[in-house]
Enzyme design. Structure first.
Site, short mmCIF file in Angstrom:
data_model
loop_
_atom_site.label_atom_id
_atom_site.label_comp_id
_atom_site.label_asym_id
_atom_site.label_seq_id
_atom_site.Cartn_x
_atom_site.Cartn_y
_atom_site.Cartn_z
N THR A 288 0.81 -1.22 0.00
CA THR A 288 0.00 0.00 0.00
C THR A 288 0.85 1.27 0.00
O THR A 288 2.04 1.25 0.32
CB THR A 288 -0.94 0.03 1.22
OG1 THR A 288 -0.16 0.07 2.42
CG2 THR A 288 -1.85 -1.19 1.25
N ASP A 289 0.19 2.36 -0.32
CA ASP A 289 0.83 3.67 -0.22
C ASP A 289 0.47 4.30 1.12
O ASP A 289 -0.13 3.63 1.99
CB ASP A 289 0.42 4.56 -1.40
CG ASP A 289 -1.07 4.83 -1.48
OD1 ASP A 289 -1.79 4.63 -0.47
OD2 ASP A 289 -1.53 5.25 -2.56
N LEU A 290 0.80 5.53 1.31
CA LEU A 290 0.56 6.22 2.58
C LEU A 290 -0.90 6.21 3.01
O LEU A 290 -1.21 6.15 4.19
CB LEU A 290 1.07 7.66 2.47
CG LEU A 290 1.00 8.54 3.71
CD1 LEU A 290 1.87 7.95 4.82
CD2 LEU A 290 1.43 9.95 3.38
#
Length: 153
Positions: free
Chosen positions: A31-33
């Site tokens: 995942t990203d932030l």
């Protein structure tokens, strides 16, 4: 692990009605932030599913590469992102054989969460010599793919 305990086998997909189904769970690293799967990781999920499909139908990619016979490489990819996957989602990658050529195979891939379609893709992989030139796929491999093609009325 206790002495004599068996190691669990890696997850593997299954083929049902000509469709390979491969389960994936979304981990933090995917995942990203914001907790949404980073766009390039969908490609990784689909690559794992395609590699597993080859293993399930009896294609030894590593043996062919190490033996100097050749290797598959993605030649064309079309992909549509419809909905995001998130941390801890259980996903299912479905792979279908769409078309078979002498030196290539085209596959449709979908990534689903439950019954919801998240990503829809079409991939064409070419079989290449170690020098990177197109080469006819081994006959046994073409037969294995042909068994997955949809029946034509």
């Amino acid at each position: 692990m206790a002495a004599g305990a068996a190691h669990p086998a890696p997850v593997s997909g299954v083929i049902e009605d000509g469709v390979h189904r491969f389960p994936v769970r979304v981990y933090f690293e995917d995942t990203d932030l914001s907790g949404i799967v980073y766009h390039a990781n969908y490609l990784r999920f689909m690559e794992r599913a395609r590699s597993d499909l080859l293993r399930v139908i009896g294609i030894d990619q590593r043996g062919a590469f190490e033996g100097g016979e050749g290797v598959y490489a993605v030649a064309d990819l079309q992909l549509k992102y419809l909905r995001p996957a998130k941390l801890d989602d259980d996903l299912l990658i479905e792979t279908r054989c769409l078309a078979l050529g002498g030196a290539s195979v085209s596959m449709g891939q979908r990534i689903l969460r439950g019954g919801e379609l998240l990503v829809d893709a079409q991939v064409r992989a070419g079989f290449l010599t170690p020098a990177g030139r197109p080469r006819r796929q081994p006959a046994a491999w073409m037969d294995a793919f042909a068994r997955l093609l949809p029946a034509h009325p």
